[in-house]
Design a protein around this motif. Sequence first.
Motif, PDB file in Angstrom:
ATOM      1  N   ARG A   1       0.829  -1.211   0.000  1.00 42.16           N
ATOM      2  CA  ARG A   1       0.000   0.000   0.000  1.00 42.16           C
ATOM      3  C   ARG A   1       0.860   1.256   0.000  1.00 42.16           C
ATOM      4  O   ARG A   1       0.629   2.178  -0.791  1.00 42.16           O
ATOM      5  N   ALA A   2       1.871   1.297   0.861  1.00 41.82           N
ATOM      6  CA  ALA A   2       2.726   2.486   0.954  1.00 41.82           C
ATOM      7  C   ALA A   2       3.448   2.742  -0.366  1.00 41.82           C
ATOM      8  O   ALA A   2       3.479   3.878  -0.864  1.00 41.82           O
ATOM      9  N   GLY A   3       4.021   1.690  -0.944  1.00 37.36           N
ATOM     10  CA  GLY A   3       4.753   1.856  -2.196  1.00 37.36           C
ATOM     11  C   GLY A   3       3.868   2.315  -3.334  1.00 37.36           C
ATOM     12  O   GLY A   3       4.222   3.236  -4.084  1.00 37.36           O
ATOM     13  N   LEU A   4       2.694   1.692  -3.468  1.00 36.35           N
ATOM     14  CA  LEU A   4       1.816   2.031  -4.582  1.00 36.35           C
ATOM     15  C   LEU A   4       1.192   3.411  -4.408  1.00 36.35           C
ATOM     16  O   LEU A   4       1.058   4.165  -5.378  1.00 36.35           O
ATOM     17  N   VAL A   5       0.811   3.760  -3.185  1.00 37.64           N
ATOM     18  CA  VAL A   5       0.231   5.085  -2.946  1.00 37.64           C
ATOM     19  C   VAL A   5       1.242   6.183  -3.273  1.00 37.64           C
ATOM     20  O   VAL A   5       0.918   7.159  -3.967  1.00 37.64           O
ATOM     21  N   TRP A   6       2.473   6.026  -2.794  1.00 37.51           N
ATOM     22  CA  TRP A   6       3.490   7.043  -3.090  1.00 37.51           C
ATOM     23  C   TRP A   6       3.826   7.087  -4.578  1.00 37.51           C
ATOM     24  O   TRP A   6       4.072   8.165  -5.147  1.00 37.51           O
ATOM     25  N   LEU A   7       3.825   5.929  -5.216  1.00 37.13           N
ATOM     26  CA  LEU A   7       4.060   5.895  -6.665  1.00 37.13           C
ATOM     27  C   LEU A   7       2.995   6.705  -7.401  1.00 37.13           C
ATOM     28  O   LEU A   7       3.309   7.527  -8.275  1.00 37.13           O
ATOM     29  N   LEU A   8       1.753   6.485  -7.049  1.00 37.32           N
ATOM     30  CA  LEU A   8       0.662   7.176  -7.734  1.00 37.32           C
ATOM     31  C   LEU A   8       0.582   8.655  -7.359  1.00 37.32           C
ATOM     32  O   LEU A   8       0.234   9.500  -8.196  1.00 37.32           O
ATOM     33  N   LEU A   9       0.892   8.990  -6.111  1.00 37.33           N
ATOM     34  CA  LEU A   9       0.891  10.400  -5.710  1.00 37.33           C
ATOM     35  C   LEU A   9       1.980  11.187  -6.436  1.00 37.33           C
ATOM     36  O   LEU A   9       1.734  12.292  -6.945  1.00 37.33           O
ATOM     37  N   THR A  10       3.192  10.628  -6.469  1.00 36.82           N
ATOM     38  CA  THR A  10       4.282  11.336  -7.159  1.00 36.82           C
ATOM     39  C   THR A  10       4.017  11.410  -8.659  1.00 36.82           C
ATOM     40  O   THR A  10       4.306  12.421  -9.301  1.00 36.82           O
ATOM     41  N   THR A  11       3.445  10.331  -9.218  1.00 31.47           N
ATOM     42  CA  THR A  11       3.122  10.349 -10.643  1.00 31.47           C
ATOM     43  C   THR A  11       2.050  11.384 -10.944  1.00 31.47           C
ATOM     44  O   THR A  11       2.122  12.105 -11.951  1.00 31.47           O
ATOM     45  N   GLY A  12       1.042  11.468 -10.060  1.00 32.56           N
ATOM     46  CA  GLY A  12      -0.001  12.469 -10.255  1.00 32.56           C
ATOM     47  C   GLY A  12       0.550  13.882 -10.210  1.00 32.56           C
ATOM     48  O   GLY A  12       0.215  14.725 -11.054  1.00 32.56           O
ATOM     49  N   ALA A  13       1.413  14.143  -9.235  1.00 35.60           N
ATOM     50  CA  ALA A  13       2.033  15.466  -9.134  1.00 35.60           C
ATOM     51  C   ALA A  13       2.903  15.752 -10.351  1.00 35.60           C
ATOM     52  O   ALA A  13       2.911  16.873 -10.890  1.00 35.60           O
ATOM     53  N   TRP A  14       3.607  14.737 -10.813  1.00 33.15           N
ATOM     54  CA  TRP A  14       4.478  14.876 -11.983  1.00 33.15           C
ATOM     55  C   TRP A  14       3.657  15.214 -13.227  1.00 33.15           C
ATOM     56  O   TRP A  14       4.010  16.110 -13.993  1.00 33.15           O
ATOM     57  N   GLY A  15       2.558  14.504 -13.419  1.00 28.52           N
ATOM     58  CA  GLY A  15       1.709  14.770 -14.570  1.00 28.52           C
ATOM     59  C   GLY A  15       1.142  16.178 -14.552  1.00 28.52           C
ATOM     60  O   GLY A  15       1.103  16.871 -15.581  1.00 28.52           O
ATOM     61  N   LEU A  16       0.700  16.633 -13.383  1.00 29.76           N
ATOM     62  CA  LEU A  16       0.140  17.984 -13.279  1.00 29.76           C
ATOM     63  C   LEU A  16       1.211  19.051 -13.487  1.00 29.76           C
ATOM     64  O   LEU A  16       0.934  20.120 -14.057  1.00 29.76           O
ATOM     65  N   LEU A  17       2.429  18.775 -13.018  1.00 31.70           N
ATOM     66  CA  LEU A  17       3.523  19.725 -13.248  1.00 31.70           C
ATOM     67  C   LEU A  17       3.876  19.793 -14.734  1.00 31.70           C
ATOM     68  O   LEU A  17       4.222  20.866 -15.250  1.00 31.70           O
ATOM     69  N   GLN A  18       3.785  18.654 -15.426  1.00 33.02           N
ATOM     70  CA  GLN A  18       4.009  18.664 -16.870  1.00 33.02           C
ATOM     71  C   GLN A  18       2.926  19.475 -17.568  1.00 33.02           C
ATOM     72  O   GLN A  18       3.205  20.216 -18.516  1.00 33.02           O
ATOM     73  N   ALA A  19       1.686  19.350 -17.088  1.00 35.89           N
ATOM     74  CA  ALA A  19       0.609  20.174 -17.644  1.00 35.89           C
ATOM     75  C   ALA A  19       0.895  21.650 -17.381  1.00 35.89           C
ATOM     76  O   ALA A  19       0.648  22.510 -18.241  1.00 35.89           O
ATOM     77  N   GLY A  20       1.433  21.943 -16.183  1.00 37.25           N
ATOM     78  CA  GLY A  20       1.790  23.315 -15.853  1.00 37.25           C
ATOM     79  C   GLY A  20       2.875  23.870 -16.754  1.00 37.25           C
ATOM     80  O   GLY A  20       2.935  25.081 -17.002  1.00 37.25           O
ATOM     81  N   LEU A  21       3.726  22.989 -17.263  1.00 40.08           N
ATOM     82  CA  LEU A  21       4.769  23.404 -18.197  1.00 40.08           C
ATOM     83  C   LEU A  21       4.161  24.026 -19.452  1.00 40.08           C
ATOM     84  O   LEU A  21       4.722  24.954 -20.035  1.00 40.08           O
ATOM     85  N   PHE A  22       2.983  23.516 -19.857  1.00 38.32           N
ATOM     86  CA  PHE A  22       2.327  24.039 -21.055  1.00 38.32           C
ATOM     87  C   PHE A  22       1.382  25.194 -20.744  1.00 38.32           C
ATOM     88  O   PHE A  22       1.172  26.067 -21.585  1.00 38.32           O
ATOM     89  N   ALA A  23       0.813  25.203 -19.529  1.00 36.53           N
ATOM     90  CA  ALA A  23      -0.230  26.178 -19.202  1.00 36.53           C
ATOM     91  C   ALA A  23       0.308  27.482 -18.636  1.00 36.53           C
ATOM     92  O   ALA A  23      -0.433  28.454 -18.529  1.00 36.53           O
ATOM     93  N   THR A  24       1.592  27.515 -18.251  1.00 35.96           N
ATOM     94  CA  THR A  24       2.145  28.716 -17.619  1.00 35.96           C
ATOM     95  C   THR A  24       3.186  29.357 -18.537  1.00 35.96           C
ATOM     96  O   THR A  24       3.474  28.867 -19.632  1.00 35.96           O
ATOM     97  N   SER A  25       3.770  30.431 -18.045  1.00 37.25           N
ATOM     98  CA  SER A  25       4.783  31.143 -18.827  1.00 37.25           C
ATOM     99  C   SER A  25       5.806  31.762 -17.880  1.00 37.25           C
ATOM    100  O   SER A  25       5.601  31.821 -16.664  1.00 37.25           O
ATOM    101  N   GLY A  26       6.914  32.225 -18.441  1.00 37.18           N
ATOM    102  CA  GLY A  26       7.928  32.919 -17.654  1.00 37.18           C
ATOM    103  C   GLY A  26       8.597  32.028 -16.624  1.00 37.18           C
ATOM    104  O   GLY A  26       8.736  30.816 -16.814  1.00 37.18           O
ATOM    105  N   PRO A  27       8.997  32.612 -15.485  1.00 37.13           N
ATOM    106  CA  PRO A  27       9.693  31.860 -14.434  1.00 37.13           C
ATOM    107  C   PRO A  27       8.865  30.705 -13.875  1.00 37.13           C
ATOM    108  O   PRO A  27       9.406  29.678 -13.461  1.00 37.13           O
ATOM    109  N   VAL A  28       7.544  30.861 -13.861  1.00 37.15           N
ATOM    110  CA  VAL A  28       6.683  29.791 -13.340  1.00 37.15           C
ATOM    111  C   VAL A  28       6.822  28.536 -14.184  1.00 37.15           C
ATOM    112  O   VAL A  28       6.838  27.420 -13.678  1.00 37.15           O
TER     113      VAL A  28
END
Length: 338
Positions: free
Chosen positions: A41-68
């Motif tokens: 449970r611990a391994g899979l939950v952390w895997l999915l949480l970090t992956t979710g954050a990673w995916g959203l940060l990648q989306a932020g790469l396209f949705a933001t501009s400048g230093p952000v």
Amino acid sequence: MLVSLQTTAAFASYLAVFSLAGIASLAAAVRASRIDNAEIRAGLVWLLLTTGAWGLLQAGLFATSGPVRRFAYTAGLVVGFATVGAWLYFVSAYTNRGYHRNARVRRAAVVVFLVVSAAKVTNGLGLHTLYFTTKQSTTPFAHLAIEFGPLHWLVTGLSYSLATTALFALLDMYVRAGYDTRPVWVLTVVVGLPATLDVLGAILPGVVDASYAPIGITAFGVFALYVYEQRFVTAPETDGDAAVFLDVDNKVRDYTAAAGRLFSGLAGARGRPLSAVLPQVAKAADNETVVGRQVDDEDRYYMVSETSVELGEAEQRVLILSDVTVTERRRRELARHN
């Protein structure tokens, strides 16, 4: 006008895919939090949480501009590398390898993570360009184009080598559990496909430079927890033994290949009560006693033990038949002499 529409469509597609991957991974983490086994449970939950954050940060790469935008990319690099550690921890726990419990391995993993993260953050702050450099690109839409440095390819090669080794450990688990391994091979392709896109992004102008791994890992999580959940959850419990899976009404839901070889009556038995299919096993399960079978013209004996697994709303009993032939023969021999 047509070019403008194509550009907008490409932008919307990238933004939607990474956003959906992030959201789906976080949703799967909630489901994974209900797995009984604490280490898995611990391994899979952390895997999915970090992956979710990673995916959203990648989306932020396209949705933001400048230093952000640069911050989103750098943060994504750090979280993405943390995902590798979570993946290795999960696979070690799931396959009962024990590496995740080894203090030296854990300390080494922390040191590697801190060193690599420091290299990524200092690059993001502009102190060096060994990991990546950036420039503006308009193909296929306006975005921050990434040119990877030697440190990136070194870390990426290490990460994918470790991730691939873990995938084959999963395959070995399913082989020992007696399952059809074709879905695992498909999953191997799905998880590994983003590596190809990472390379193509570096050499083809039509493919955006980004980390595509969150898509593959999210596919793994959704596939394992929603499509293949029964076998996914029970494989560590059976680990090659003959096993029969029952629902709350004691009807047969599934069985391992070893159980199918041992009891031909299981063929076509899904959905039928165990007492009607294998009455001897049903009786032994209630009393935790031994059942006898003839295998290759030889009398063999199996201890019937029961466990249960739960994932979300799905709960089932697992009857495991362990070969105790040597012990039972010895017990019967002693009983005859007494």
